[in-house]
Design a protein around this motif. Structure first.
Motif, PDB file in Angstrom:
ATOM      1  N   LEU A 147       0.829  -1.207   0.000  1.00 20.80           N
ATOM      2  CA  LEU A 147       0.000   0.000   0.000  1.00 20.80           C
ATOM      3  C   LEU A 147       0.861   1.254   0.000  1.00 20.80           C
ATOM      4  N   CYS A 148       1.917   1.253   0.816  1.00 19.32           N
ATOM      5  CA  CYS A 148       2.838   2.396   0.828  1.00 19.32           C
ATOM      6  C   CYS A 148       3.500   2.583  -0.531  1.00 19.32           C
ATOM      7  N   ALA A 149       3.881   1.464  -1.157  1.00 14.08           N
ATOM      8  CA  ALA A 149       4.518   1.548  -2.473  1.00 14.08           C
ATOM      9  C   ALA A 149       3.560   2.082  -3.526  1.00 14.08           C
ATOM     10  N   ALA A 150       2.265   1.763  -3.378  1.00 18.47           N
ATOM     11  CA  ALA A 150       1.275   2.183  -4.385  1.00 18.47           C
ATOM     12  C   ALA A 150       0.906   3.655  -4.258  1.00 18.47           C
ATOM     13  N   VAL A 151       0.681   4.126  -3.036  1.00 17.55           N
ATOM     14  CA  VAL A 151       0.163   5.497  -2.852  1.00 17.55           C
ATOM     15  C   VAL A 151       1.215   6.449  -2.294  1.00 17.55           C
ATOM     16  N   GLY A 152       2.379   5.912  -1.873  1.00 15.43           N
ATOM     17  CA  GLY A 152       3.387   6.762  -1.252  1.00 15.43           C
ATOM     18  C   GLY A 152       3.873   7.917  -2.104  1.00 15.43           C
ATOM     19  N   PRO A 153       4.337   7.666  -3.351  1.00 10.70           N
ATOM     20  CA  PRO A 153       4.839   8.777  -4.164  1.00 10.70           C
ATOM     21  C   PRO A 153       3.800   9.856  -4.440  1.00 10.70           C
ATOM     22  N   THR A 154       2.533   9.461  -4.571  1.00  7.37           N
ATOM     23  CA  THR A 154       1.484  10.442  -4.855  1.00  7.37           C
ATOM     24  C   THR A 154       1.189  11.317  -3.643  1.00  7.37           C
ATOM     25  N   LEU A 155       1.127  10.708  -2.472  1.00  7.49           N
ATOM     26  CA  LEU A 155       0.733  11.444  -1.265  1.00  7.49           C
ATOM     27  C   LEU A 155       1.913  12.121  -0.569  1.00  7.49           C
ATOM     28  N   PHE A 156       3.087  11.512  -0.623  1.00 10.55           N
ATOM     29  CA  PHE A 156       4.212  12.016   0.163  1.00 10.55           C
ATOM     30  C   PHE A 156       5.439  12.360  -0.673  1.00 10.55           C
ATOM     31  N   GLY A 157       5.286  12.388  -2.005  1.00  9.16           N
ATOM     32  CA  GLY A 157       6.437  12.651  -2.867  1.00  9.16           C
ATOM     33  C   GLY A 157       7.073  13.998  -2.613  1.00  9.16           C
ATOM     34  N   ASP A 158       6.283  15.046  -2.532  1.00  8.28           N
ATOM     35  CA  ASP A 158       6.822  16.392  -2.297  1.00  8.28           C
ATOM     36  C   ASP A 158       7.400  16.513  -0.891  1.00  8.28           C
ATOM     37  N   LEU A 159       6.712  15.911   0.075  1.00  7.78           N
ATOM     38  CA  LEU A 159       7.181  15.999   1.459  1.00  7.78           C
ATOM     39  C   LEU A 159       8.513  15.285   1.643  1.00  7.78           C
ATOM     40  N   ALA A 160       8.747  14.232   0.871  1.00  8.11           N
ATOM     41  CA  ALA A 160       9.986  13.474   1.006  1.00  8.11           C
ATOM     42  C   ALA A 160      11.201  14.242   0.484  1.00  8.11           C
ATOM     43  N   THR A 161      10.997  15.173  -0.422  1.00  3.84           N
ATOM     44  CA  THR A 161      12.109  15.942  -0.998  1.00  3.84           C
ATOM     45  C   THR A 161      12.205  17.358  -0.457  1.00  3.84           C
ATOM     46  N   GLU A 162      11.203  17.786   0.302  1.00  7.42           N
ATOM     47  CA  GLU A 162      11.175  19.160   0.827  1.00  7.42           C
ATOM     48  C   GLU A 162      12.220  19.328   1.934  1.00  7.42           C
ATOM     49  N   GLN A 163      13.091  20.306   1.768  1.00  9.10           N
ATOM     50  CA  GLN A 163      14.138  20.563   2.752  1.00  9.10           C
ATOM     51  C   GLN A 163      13.703  21.642   3.732  1.00  9.10           C
ATOM     52  N   ASN A 164      14.045  21.436   4.996  1.00 11.70           N
ATOM     53  CA  ASN A 164      13.721  22.389   6.060  1.00 11.70           C
ATOM     54  C   ASN A 164      14.951  22.528   6.947  1.00 11.70           C
ATOM     55  N   LEU A 165      15.771  23.533   6.658  1.00  7.41           N
ATOM     56  CA  LEU A 165      17.035  23.705   7.376  1.00  7.41           C
ATOM     57  C   LEU A 165      16.843  24.119   8.828  1.00  7.41           C
ATOM     58  N   ARG A 166      15.611  24.451   9.211  1.00  4.79           N
ATOM     59  CA  ARG A 166      15.331  24.754  10.622  1.00  4.79           C
ATOM     60  C   ARG A 166      14.971  23.500  11.411  1.00  4.79           C
ATOM     61  N   ALA A 167      14.868  22.381  10.707  1.00  2.59           N
ATOM     62  CA  ALA A 167      14.521  21.124  11.378  1.00  2.59           C
ATOM     63  C   ALA A 167      15.517  20.041  10.979  1.00  2.59           C
ATOM     64  N   VAL A 168      16.795  20.329  11.149  1.00  5.20           N
ATOM     65  CA  VAL A 168      17.857  19.404  10.749  1.00  5.20           C
ATOM     66  C   VAL A 168      18.113  18.388  11.860  1.00  5.20           C
ATOM     67  N   ASN A 169      18.178  17.105  11.470  1.00  5.02           N
ATOM     68  CA  ASN A 169      18.503  16.011  12.397  1.00  5.02           C
ATOM     69  C   ASN A 169      17.607  15.998  13.631  1.00  5.02           C
ATOM     70  N   LEU A 170      16.331  16.207  13.425  1.00  2.00           N
ATOM     71  CA  LEU A 170      15.397  16.099  14.543  1.00  2.00           C
ATOM     72  C   LEU A 170      15.281  14.644  14.974  1.00  2.00           C
ATOM     73  N   PRO A 171      15.276  14.356  16.271  1.00  4.57           N
ATOM     74  CA  PRO A 171      15.147  12.968  16.722  1.00  4.57           C
ATOM     75  C   PRO A 171      13.729  12.463  16.521  1.00  4.57           C
ATOM     76  N   PRO A 172      13.524  11.158  16.603  1.00  2.00           N
ATOM     77  CA  PRO A 172      12.158  10.607  16.478  1.00  2.00           C
ATOM     78  C   PRO A 172      11.224  11.172  17.548  1.00  2.00           C
ATOM     79  N   LEU A 173       9.934  11.137  17.228  1.00  2.00           N
ATOM     80  CA  LEU A 173       8.861  11.630  18.100  1.00  2.00           C
ATOM     81  C   LEU A 173       8.921  13.141  18.273  1.00  2.00           C
ATOM     82  N   SER A 174       9.473  13.842  17.274  1.00  2.00           N
ATOM     83  CA  SER A 174       9.471  15.313  17.296  1.00  2.00           C
ATOM     84  C   SER A 174       8.139  15.810  16.742  1.00  2.00           C
ATOM     85  N   ILE A 175       7.071  15.488  17.483  1.00  2.00           N
ATOM     86  CA  ILE A 175       5.724  15.799  16.997  1.00  2.00           C
ATOM     87  C   ILE A 175       5.466  17.296  17.007  1.00  2.00           C
ATOM     88  N   GLY A 176       6.200  18.040  17.846  1.00  2.00           N
ATOM     89  CA  GLY A 176       6.000  19.482  17.912  1.00  2.00           C
ATOM     90  C   GLY A 176       6.273  20.176  16.597  1.00  2.00           C
TER      91      GLY A 176
END
Length: 311
Positions: free
Chosen positions: A38-67
């Motif tokens: 399911l991730c392979a089928a819908v992943g690029p469509t739903l999360f393609g831009d988010l996967a390549t979007e850079q945010n230099l204010r959020a570099v190397n954030l640890p897991p569970l950085s929900i804030g």
């Protein structure tokens, strides 16, 4: 006849689902593989831009950085990209290599092997020698050499992995069909004037196919690990595309400071391959009438029966 075959197929399918539901490990493994698909089928469509979007204010954030947003549930990399989004999109790239490579080698090797084993003689000898030549080169080494000479791309990776794995199915199908071609039902089909290809398609292939599918499930793990290894070495999937192996390669230099960049895609590879291995073991038993009872008998009673058989 078509209706009868369709009804028999439905009965067989429902029986397989019933057997699958009784095996907890196989059921969980199936769920994991369905989620990955399911991730392979819908992943690029739903999360393609988010996967390549850079945010230099959020570099190397640890897991569970929900804030910082749900996208950083699994942290971020050195460019501030969401590890979760990249993990989902990478599933599509990894599956787009592993699945076509396995299917191509399965189809070519199975047809070739059944043809060689059914006819025997020089066809079998030539086919086995070709398989021996291909198998004399380790799959990973062959892929490294070919991709080093040619441009690393998805098409080239699929082609070289498919060619390297054809002998596995060729040898299996050849052995099975060579044993079946002397059976009475095959002789009866010849007596009634059935052609060779019709005999292979109607009588040999249905018996050989379960074994080949089991081999394909195990081979899927090997192909996926090989693709990950090639991407790790830098001659597999190339940026800006992303795969699980490439994510591990990109995060290996930051294991001490940002371990999650490499660990999470590595876990995805391990969990997917283990799930496929469990399904392969289950399918081998479920498709064998002589072993299918093991899936229906409780584990305690199964041990008692095994103990009596040993005694």
């Amino acid at each position: 006849m078509t209706g009868t075959n369709g009804k028999a197929g439905q009965v067989m399918g429902s029986r397989m689902l019933s057997l699958l539901g009784k095996d907890r490990f196989a059921s969980v493994a199936t769920g994991v593989l369905m989620f990955v698909a399911l991730c392979a089928a819908v992943g690029p469509t739903l999360f393609g831009d988010l996967a390549t979007e850079q945010n230099l204010r959020a570099v190397n954030l640890p897991p569970l950085s929900i804030g910082e947003g749900w996208a950083f549930l699994l942290g971020s990399d050195s460019l501030g990209r969401s590890v979760l989004a990249r993990l989902i999109v990478a599933a599509s790239t990894t599956m787009s290599v592993a699945v076509p490579a396995v299917l191509a080698s399965l189809v070519v090797g199975s047809i070739w092997g059944m043809w060689a084993g059914f006819h025997r003689g020089w066809r079998e000898n030539v086919s086995m020698r070709i398989a021996d030549v291909i198998l004399s080169f380790p799959s990973l080494l062959l892929a490294v050499v070919v991709l080093y000479v040619f441009t690393p791309s998805v098409a080239n990776i699929i082609a070289v992995l498919a060619i390297a794995r054809i002998p596995i199915y060729l040898r299996t199908a050849r052995a099975e069909s060579a044993e079946l071609q002397s059976r009475l039902f095959v002789d009866a089909a010849r007596t009634f004037g059935t052609g060779n290809w019709s005999t292979i398609r109607r009588h040999v292939a249905p018996i050989v196919l379960p074994t080949l599918l089991t081999v394909a499930a195990v081979d899927f793990c090997f192909v996926m690990l090989t693709e990950s290894s090639l991407s790790f070495l830098g001659i597999g999937i190339q940026p800006p595309d992303v795969s699980w192996g490439l994510m591990v390669a990109q995060g290996r230099q930051e294991l001490q400071t940002a371990w999650w960049i490499a660990v999470f895609p590595g876990l995805a590879i391990v969990i997917t391959t283990v799930s496929a291995t469990i399904i392969a073991a289950w399918a081998r038993i479920a498709t064998d009438p002589g072993q299918r009872w093991r899936l229906t008998v409780p584990k305690r009673k199964r041990r008692d029966l095994a103990g009596k058989g040993t005694a």
